[in-house]
Structure formats: C-alpha cells, structure tokens
Design a protein around this motif. Structure first.
Motif, mmCIF file in Angstrom:
data_model
loop_
_atom_site.group_PDB
_atom_site.id
_atom_site.type_symbol
_atom_site.label_atom_id
_atom_site.label_comp_id
_atom_site.label_asym_id
_atom_site.label_seq_id
_atom_site.Cartn_x
_atom_site.Cartn_y
_atom_site.Cartn_z
ATOM 1 N N ASN A 235 0.848 -1.197 0.000
ATOM 2 C CA ASN A 235 0.000 0.000 0.000
ATOM 3 C C ASN A 235 0.883 1.247 0.000
ATOM 4 O OD1 ASN A 235 -1.852 -1.903 2.294
ATOM 5 N ND2 ASN A 235 -2.623 -1.377 0.267
ATOM 6 N N PRO A 236 0.460 2.322 -0.621
ATOM 7 C CA PRO A 236 1.273 3.543 -0.638
ATOM 8 C C PRO A 236 1.341 4.190 0.742
ATOM 9 C CG PRO A 236 -0.875 3.977 -1.586
ATOM 10 C CD PRO A 236 -0.812 2.489 -1.360
ATOM 11 N N THR B 295 -0.105 9.584 -0.834
ATOM 12 C CA THR B 295 -0.858 9.787 -2.063
ATOM 13 C C THR B 295 -1.276 11.250 -2.114
ATOM 14 O OG1 THR B 295 -2.977 9.250 -0.993
ATOM 15 C CG2 THR B 295 -1.807 7.437 -2.057
ATOM 16 N N TYR C 37 -6.522 11.401 -4.079
ATOM 17 C CA TYR C 37 -5.772 11.222 -5.331
ATOM 18 C C TYR C 37 -6.679 11.361 -6.556
ATOM 19 C CZ TYR C 37 -7.154 6.566 -3.658
ATOM 20 O OH TYR C 37 -7.841 5.503 -3.116
ATOM 21 N N ASN D 154 -2.420 12.931 -10.254
ATOM 22 C CA ASN D 154 -2.258 12.287 -8.950
ATOM 23 C C ASN D 154 -0.963 11.497 -8.835
ATOM 24 O OD1 ASN D 154 -2.865 10.035 -10.490
ATOM 25 N ND2 ASN D 154 -4.788 9.570 -9.454
ATOM 26 N N PHE E 298 1.154 8.222 -6.305
ATOM 27 C CA PHE E 298 1.179 7.174 -5.286
ATOM 28 C C PHE E 298 2.645 6.870 -4.999
ATOM 29 C CE2 PHE E 298 -2.290 6.639 -8.263
ATOM 30 C CZ PHE E 298 -3.423 6.543 -7.460
ATOM 31 N N VAL F 293 -6.675 0.359 -7.927
ATOM 32 C CA VAL F 293 -7.237 1.503 -7.205
ATOM 33 C C VAL F 293 -8.750 1.349 -7.169
ATOM 34 C CG1 VAL F 293 -5.402 3.171 -7.630
ATOM 35 C CG2 VAL F 293 -7.172 2.844 -9.350
ATOM 36 N N SER G 169 -9.582 8.324 -1.479
ATOM 37 C CA SER G 169 -8.510 8.218 -0.480
ATOM 38 C C SER G 169 -9.034 7.375 0.672
ATOM 39 C CB SER G 169 -8.051 9.588 0.034
ATOM 40 O OG SER G 169 -8.882 10.056 1.058
ATOM 41 N N PRO H 174 -5.144 2.018 -2.123
ATOM 42 C CA PRO H 174 -4.606 1.512 -3.388
ATOM 43 C C PRO H 174 -3.622 0.379 -3.124
ATOM 44 C CG PRO H 174 -4.589 3.902 -3.358
ATOM 45 C CD PRO H 174 -4.905 3.465 -1.963
#
Length: 223
Positions: free
Chosen positions: A24-25, A28, A44, A57, A59, A77, A184, A192
């Motif tokens: 996972n990021p 973002t 994002y 956007n 990530f 996403v 988000s 994401p």
C-alpha cells in the motif's frame, strides 16, 4: 529412474509459483496545473474538477522490504461509487507515468508555484494505461505495469512512485472530467494496492526437497 527424475524436476518447475505481494502507498495526493498541492490531503483525484485547473495524482510506495526479482506488477485503485468517475464523455483514458523527483512531488505548494512537479506526473516514461467510465464507479480498476518492471527492480530497497493523468481531457475547460474523485482511505475507501510478483524461493526449496526424497525412495524400492 531417469524418466521419473525428469518428471519430478518438471513438477518443481511448474509448481514453483511466484508470490503476489501487496504494497500500500505511504503517501498519495494530487498536484494542480497551477502548482497547488496540499501535502496533508491524501485525496488522489485526477482530471478536472469544479476548479478549471487540471489535477494529476501520485502514489508513493516503500519497497525497502521487497527482495528478489519482481516479474510482474499491477496497480489496483478503488474508484468511489457515485461520483468517482464524472465526465460528459463516455470514457476517459487514465495513464500512469514514472516520477523522477519523489521528494518534490510530495512537497506542499500554493497556487502560483512552480509547475515542475505537476509536469513530472504526466511526462517521461509511460508505464500503463486504461480506459475508465461510469461502469467503473464503485469498482476496483487495475492497470498493468509490465513497462515499469525495470524501474521497480531498480527501486527495490527504496521508494517507488507513480504519477497519473487523464490524457483525454477536453483542451478547453468546460465542466468536470474526473476519475478517482474523492478517492482516499481517509474518505472510507480501500487503500490503493501495488501487486508485485516475486519468486517464491521457499516453495521451490520445499518442492526440491520432496522431489529428492521421492527419488531416494524409488531407488531404494528398485534396489
């Protein structure tokens, strides 16, 4: 024994699957064509909202714990239900690009600031692309990142980022054209996911051990 040996070795090759690791990021956001970016806003969204500026956007992922050669990659996403996709057009094209300066992209800025970081999110090396529409509202959208594998493997042990843009925006601002609007985790959406395929060395070793044990057993029976 030779035939059996060959069969067992083939079984190892076919059964030694890759592991799918989800990352996972840790950051973002989006940047506007006027230079704006609120570093505290993890939304994002991409495209054009009620503000006539274009938004792109990003990530950012921490790959410090990933080991081994990555053989496949996909970004997933979740596009929010209702207004995740909003456009007068039946579909839009969402592209993912490399990011050359991650620190600059994450840095907050007010409207009227430099647009260098904004430009970075939609130029350079294009990693992947997909068509999005109203049918994608309330669903997961996947983008293949095969073209990013070299850069992902180079980034192992550090950070890796993706920049996104809608490449089919109307040249003259005249309404909302957006994707991932209100997207988000802070707004109740799933995070994401960067799905990475890496060799499952543990499975390979275990299968090899079983194969060798099987060969030894057969040899003893024949003897």
């Amino acid at each position: 024994i030779k035939i059996l040996s060959t069969s067992l070795l083939c079984a190892i090759a076919l059964s030694a699957n890759a592991l799918a690791i989800t990352v996972n990021p840790f950051d973002t956001g989006f940047r506007g064509s006027d230079g704006y970016h609120n570093a505290g806003n993890l939304n994002y969204t991409v495209g054009r909202g009620t503000n006539p500026r274009e938004n792109r956007n990003f990530f950012v992922f921490d790959l410090s714990a990933i080991a081994g050669n990555v053989s496949g990659a996909t970004l997933r996403v979740f596009n929010p239900a209702g207004v995740g996709y909003l456009s007068p057009d039946a579909s839009e094209t969402y592209d993912l690009w490399d990011v050359s300066d991650i620190a600059a992209v994450r840095l907050g800025a007010v409207s009227g600031s430099s647009t260098t970081a904004f430009d970075d999110l939609g130029t350079g090396t294009k990693y992947g692309s997909t068509s999005v529409s109203l049918a994608d509202n309330g669903t997961w959208v996947s983008i293949d990142l095969s073209a990013a594998l070299t850069d992902i493997n180079t980034s192992l042990g550090g950070e890796f980022a993706l920049g996104g843009r809608l490449s089919t925006l109307n040249p003259v601002a005249g309404g909302v054209e957006s994707f991932l609007r209100f997207g988000s985790p802070t707004q109740g959406n799933p995070a994401p996911e960067l799905i990475l395929n890496v060799p499952d060395s543990g499975t390979t070793v275990a299968l090899l051990g079983l194969a060798l044990a099987g060969l030894a057993f057969v040899r003893r029976r024949i003897a």
